[in-house]
Design an enzyme around this catalytic site. Structure first.
Site, PDB file in Angstrom:
ATOM      1  CD  GLU A 246      -2.523   1.220   2.562  1.00  0.00           C
ATOM      2  OE1 GLU A 246      -2.613   2.356   3.233  1.00  0.00           O
ATOM      3  OE2 GLU A 246      -3.189   0.445   3.178  1.00  0.00           O
ATOM      4  CB  CYS A 283      -3.646   5.242   3.914  1.00  0.00           C
ATOM      5  SG  CYS A 283      -4.879   4.267   4.868  1.00  0.00           S
TER       6      CYS A 283
END
Length: 510
Positions: A246, A283
């Site tokens: 990620e 995020c």
């Protein structure tokens, strides 16, 4: 012998507090991986794995005050946020224990032999999924529990039957040591070797982990630059391995003209609360918000300014991120045509020497088509968002066409808007999670959750949150014409292991 020290640093003051350990050398990484690999057979028993996951949750909760205190010193995320994150982490572990107990993740399929099958006779075939082997887990800076040593990557890997070698994040080495100790104690408490989880420190240790021939897969949460470098290493190995990274996400938001007209103040205030949450270090922070030109857009911006100006200053996770945030904001604010409704900057105070204040910038959406303004379409880690003021939906489409992949994309529209379906379709092409209303910060730990997206949001199509995250660490194996007594219990007729399966095309839940 390596003597490069690993220090715990107070995130609020930037002052070193204690030397935690030393960085691992190549020999240390080799021993860690081999120790974890030796623990692989012990994880073959599903009941032992589910017991381990539940014991790990109990250990984290029992040690909660010490863990939260250490994490707060090292991240400045605050005890309230960290208390919730630790509870989420324990929940994740227990959720994966339930996944292990259920057994559906094994994906058992049985096709009995059929000599009359067309176009050719079929042999007896029995398929399931087995663990890949040792998994390298890279801890994230912004979630010292939920996406770090005891987090979702570790929990899902252990659920799959894979031992873990975790690479501690340099921002929270003491927290990493404490959480690793909790998981190792949990393993021993249920009769498993402590080395089902091994911890190493140091940047080079991460490189050595990805290169190690006994490491079978890796999970990473971090920057695009760091994640892409490790991804390339994983692909360049003599035997390439899956790298589930990620990396970065802008998380675009589109606000229609009708939504702005109806709910400008609500949307502006909500945006302010979302992009400053956790000092903008989620995020899923909304980093680009497309809003209409005109009076409704002005009202929305005014509400955003009020919410942003009222947000508290705070420290970022480390000095490097602080410097990058301040530099990144200044570079974006200096671009031609960009206005600065709220100026971000340093705001030190007693015991908060590293604090910064949030800010936002505004730009005509038409300017985002040029290379000069490319930085506005890239993630700036920290409490900043970009308002892009559009004149029509063609400008919205042009901006969205210039974006890479994202974890989330959000549409604020009113019921019955004819444009909503088309906008949702565009957003679904950009992200792994599409929201209608609300804000993307906050990722529910639920079976249906997908936390991932097209590159550069992630390097694979998998999720790092939710029960299906376990699939990253498994591979299918088919047994053909194998005698019953030699089959794993889950593949035998009669289903001694009690797992869901598909037999001769018919789904059997038990």
């Amino acid at each position: 012998m390596n003597t490069v020290p690993v220090w715990s640093v107070d995130a609020r003051t930037g002052v070193r507090s204690v030397q935690v350990t030393v960085e691992a050398e190549a020999g240390d990484v080799d021993r860690a991986v081999r120790a974890a690999h030796a623990a692989l057979p012990a994880l073959a028993d599903r009941s032992a794995r589910s017991a381990l996951l539940r014991a790990a949750a109990e250990q984290l909760e029992a040690r909660g005050p010490d863990l939260i205190a250490a994490a707060d010193r090292e991240t400045a995320l605050g005890t309230a946020r960290l208390t919730g994150e630790l509870a989420r982490t324990a929940y994740q572990l227990r959720a994966f224990a339930e996944v292990v107990d259920e057994g559906a993740f094994l994906d058992v399929v049985v096709d009995h032999a059929d000599p009359q099958a067309a176009p050719a006779p079929r042999p007896d075939l029995r398929r399931w999924k087995v663990p890949l082997g040792v998994v390298a887990v890279f801890a994230a800076s912004n979630f010292p529990f939920a996406f770090s040593v005891p987090g979702g990557d570790t929990a899902s890997a252990l659920a799959a039957g894979c031992p873990v070698v975790a690479k501690a994040h340099p921002d929270h080495p003491e927290t990493s040591e404490l959480t690793a100790g909790a998981l190792r104690a949990a393993a021993e408490s249920v009769g498993l070797p402590a080395d089902v989880l091994v911890l190493v420190h140091g940047r080079q240790a991460g490189v050595d982990l990805v290169r190690h021939p006994l490491v079978s897969a890796a999970g990473f949460t971090g920057s695009i630059a760091g994640g892409r470098a490790l991804y390339d290493l994983a692909a360049a190995r003599p035997v390439p391995i899956p790298f589930h990274g990620e990396l970065g996400s802008l998380n675009p938001v589109v606000v229609t003209e009708r939504a702005a007209a109806e709910r400008a103040e609500e949307i502006g205030a909500g945006l302010g609360g979302s992009f400053t949450l956790g000092m903008g270090q989620f995020c899923t922070k909304p980093g680009l918000v497309l809003v209409p030109e005109g009076a409704s857009g002005d009202r929305l911006e005014k509400a955003l300014v009020s919410a942003t100006a009222g947000a508290a200053a705070g420290a970022l996770l480390d000095g490097r991120m602080r410097d990058n945030f301040l530099t990144g904001f200044a570079e974006r604010a200096a671009l031609p045509g960009v206005s600065v409704p709220v100026q971000a900057g340093a705001q030190p105070g007693p015991g908060q020497e590293q604090a910064v204040r949030p800010g936002c910038v505004s730009v005509p959406a038409a300017l985002l088509a040029g290379e000069e303004h490319r930085a506005l379409l890239e993630e700036c880690f920290g409490p900043v968002t970009v308002l892009a003021r559009y004149q029509d939906l063609d400008q919205v489409a042009a901006v969205l066409a210039g974006l890479g992949g994202n974890l989330t994309a959000t549409l604020h529209a009113e019921p019955g808007e004819p444009e909503a379906a088309g906008l949702l379709e565009r957003l679904a092409g950009l992200a792994g999670r599409v929201l209608f209303g609300g804000w993307p910060t906050g990722v529910a730990v639920a079976p249906a959750m997908h936390h991932g997206g097209p590159y550069p949001a992630t390097t694979s199509t998998s999720t790092s949150v939710g029960g299906t995250a376990v699939e990253r660490w498994l591979r299918p194996v088919v047994y053909q014409s194998v005698p019953r007594e030699l089959l794993p219990p889950e593949l035998r007729d009669g289903d001694a292991a009690g797992v869901p399966r598909r037999v001769d095309g018919v789904l059997q839940l038990r």
